[in-house]
Design a protein around this motif. Structure first.
Motif, mmCIF file in Angstrom:
data_model
loop_
_atom_site.group_PDB
_atom_site.id
_atom_site.type_symbol
_atom_site.label_atom_id
_atom_site.label_comp_id
_atom_site.label_asym_id
_atom_site.label_seq_id
_atom_site.Cartn_x
_atom_site.Cartn_y
_atom_site.Cartn_z
ATOM 1 N N ALA A 145 0.809 -1.181 0.052
ATOM 2 C CA ALA A 145 -0.076 0.141 0.094
ATOM 3 C C ALA A 145 0.832 1.263 0.054
ATOM 4 O O ALA A 145 0.648 2.215 -0.684
ATOM 5 N N GLU A 146 1.949 1.206 0.632
ATOM 6 C CA GLU A 146 2.840 2.342 0.773
ATOM 7 C C GLU A 146 3.522 2.704 -0.674
ATOM 8 O O GLU A 146 3.391 3.612 -0.906
ATOM 9 N N MET A 147 3.982 1.678 -1.120
ATOM 10 C CA MET A 147 4.547 1.765 -2.500
ATOM 11 C C MET A 147 3.514 2.115 -3.500
ATOM 12 O O MET A 147 4.030 2.808 -4.571
ATOM 13 N N GLU A 148 2.400 1.683 -3.399
ATOM 14 C CA GLU A 148 1.255 1.738 -4.352
ATOM 15 C C GLU A 148 0.931 3.432 -4.296
ATOM 16 O O GLU A 148 0.788 4.097 -5.413
ATOM 17 N N ARG A 149 0.741 3.892 -3.233
ATOM 18 C CA ARG A 149 0.517 5.346 -2.962
ATOM 19 C C ARG A 149 1.739 6.147 -3.459
ATOM 20 O O ARG A 149 1.331 7.144 -4.296
ATOM 21 N N PHE A 150 2.938 5.830 -3.373
ATOM 22 C CA PHE A 150 4.015 6.374 -4.014
ATOM 23 C C PHE A 150 4.043 6.270 -5.592
ATOM 24 O O PHE A 150 4.006 7.415 -6.076
ATOM 25 N N TYR A 151 4.039 5.174 -6.136
ATOM 26 C CA TYR A 151 4.257 4.782 -7.749
ATOM 27 C C TYR A 151 3.000 5.364 -8.253
ATOM 28 O O TYR A 151 2.786 5.892 -9.362
ATOM 29 N N GLN A 185 11.375 0.709 0.010
ATOM 30 C CA GLN A 185 11.928 0.819 -1.490
ATOM 31 C C GLN A 185 13.071 -0.054 -1.502
ATOM 32 O O GLN A 185 13.146 -0.935 -2.623
ATOM 33 N N THR A 186 13.815 -0.358 -0.595
ATOM 34 C CA THR A 186 15.291 -1.121 -0.819
ATOM 35 C C THR A 186 14.774 -2.566 -0.747
ATOM 36 O O THR A 186 15.027 -3.423 -1.800
ATOM 37 N N LYS A 187 13.563 -3.125 -0.298
ATOM 38 C CA LYS A 187 13.055 -4.239 -0.221
ATOM 39 C C LYS A 187 12.497 -4.669 -1.799
ATOM 40 O O LYS A 187 12.724 -5.772 -2.455
ATOM 41 N N LEU A 188 11.676 -3.548 -2.182
ATOM 42 C CA LEU A 188 11.009 -3.513 -3.380
ATOM 43 C C LEU A 188 12.003 -3.597 -4.397
ATOM 44 O O LEU A 188 11.956 -4.792 -5.589
ATOM 45 N N PHE A 189 13.139 -2.853 -4.521
ATOM 46 C CA PHE A 189 14.220 -3.114 -5.715
ATOM 47 C C PHE A 189 14.926 -4.382 -5.543
ATOM 48 O O PHE A 189 15.360 -5.102 -6.530
ATOM 49 N N ASP A 190 15.055 -4.756 -4.480
ATOM 50 C CA ASP A 190 15.813 -5.991 -4.094
ATOM 51 C C ASP A 190 14.888 -7.357 -4.634
ATOM 52 O O ASP A 190 15.647 -8.250 -5.353
ATOM 53 N N ALA A 191 13.803 -7.207 -4.561
ATOM 54 C CA ALA A 191 12.651 -8.048 -5.171
ATOM 55 C C ALA A 191 12.662 -8.308 -6.592
ATOM 56 O O ALA A 191 12.338 -9.221 -7.331
#
Length: 158
Positions: A81-87, A126-132
């Motif tokens: 949800a946090e990343m979705e709000r951002f992107y 964000q680090t976790k997302l990029f790593d994935a």
């Protein structure tokens, strides 16, 4: 007979239901992944021009479902949800565009732009997302599996 008809009706409804829309986060990560892949191919010294031209036509949508799945497997619901709000925000897309220019020799990001992006890049989620979703991740395997049929067509076009 009624239970059979009911089970058919329920399974038809479930089957006919469309999948959830692709998240803005998956779209952003798919775009980044496909753009990075294209950059890698372009920079290969012995790349066949016809294959490169074919690969240039691969859309980011080829990997959005794979990215959506990777994100769902890698981030908690709150993180998603946090990343979705951002992107999904104009600011998030603007900052991603700046980040994507990091190291770009044709249109590099300025030092001020990079300073603006650093707090976002350094955030744990964000680090976790990029790593994935990076080329070095298991998510890359899923994305590459999605692209593979398109790459085979590009190789066959030679």
């Amino acid at each position: 007979m009624v239970p059979l008809l009911l089970s058919i009706a329920l399974s038809t409804t479930a089957w006919a239901a469309s999948p959830p829309p692709v998240s803005a986060t998956a779209k952003a990560m798919a775009t980044a992944y496909v753009d990075d892949f294209k950059d890698m191919v372009r920079s290969t010294p012995d790349a066949n021009p016809d294959e490169v031209a074919c690969i240039e036509r691969i859309p980011a949508t080829a990997v959005t479902d794979a990215m959506q799945e990777v994100i769902a497997q890698s981030l908690s619901e709150d993180e998603q949800a946090e990343m979705e709000r951002f992107y999904a925000s104009p600011e998030g897309l603007r900052l991603l565009a700046i980040y994507r220019r990091w190291g770009d020799k044709r249109n590099p990001a300025s030092d001020a732009e990079l300073e603006e992006v650093l707090p976002i890049i350094r955030s744990p989620v964000q680090t976790k997302l990029f790593d994935a979703t990076s080329f070095q991740s298991l998510g890359s395997i899923q994305a590459m599996n999605a692209i593979a049929p398109l790459l085979e067509r590009c190789s066959a076009s030679r």
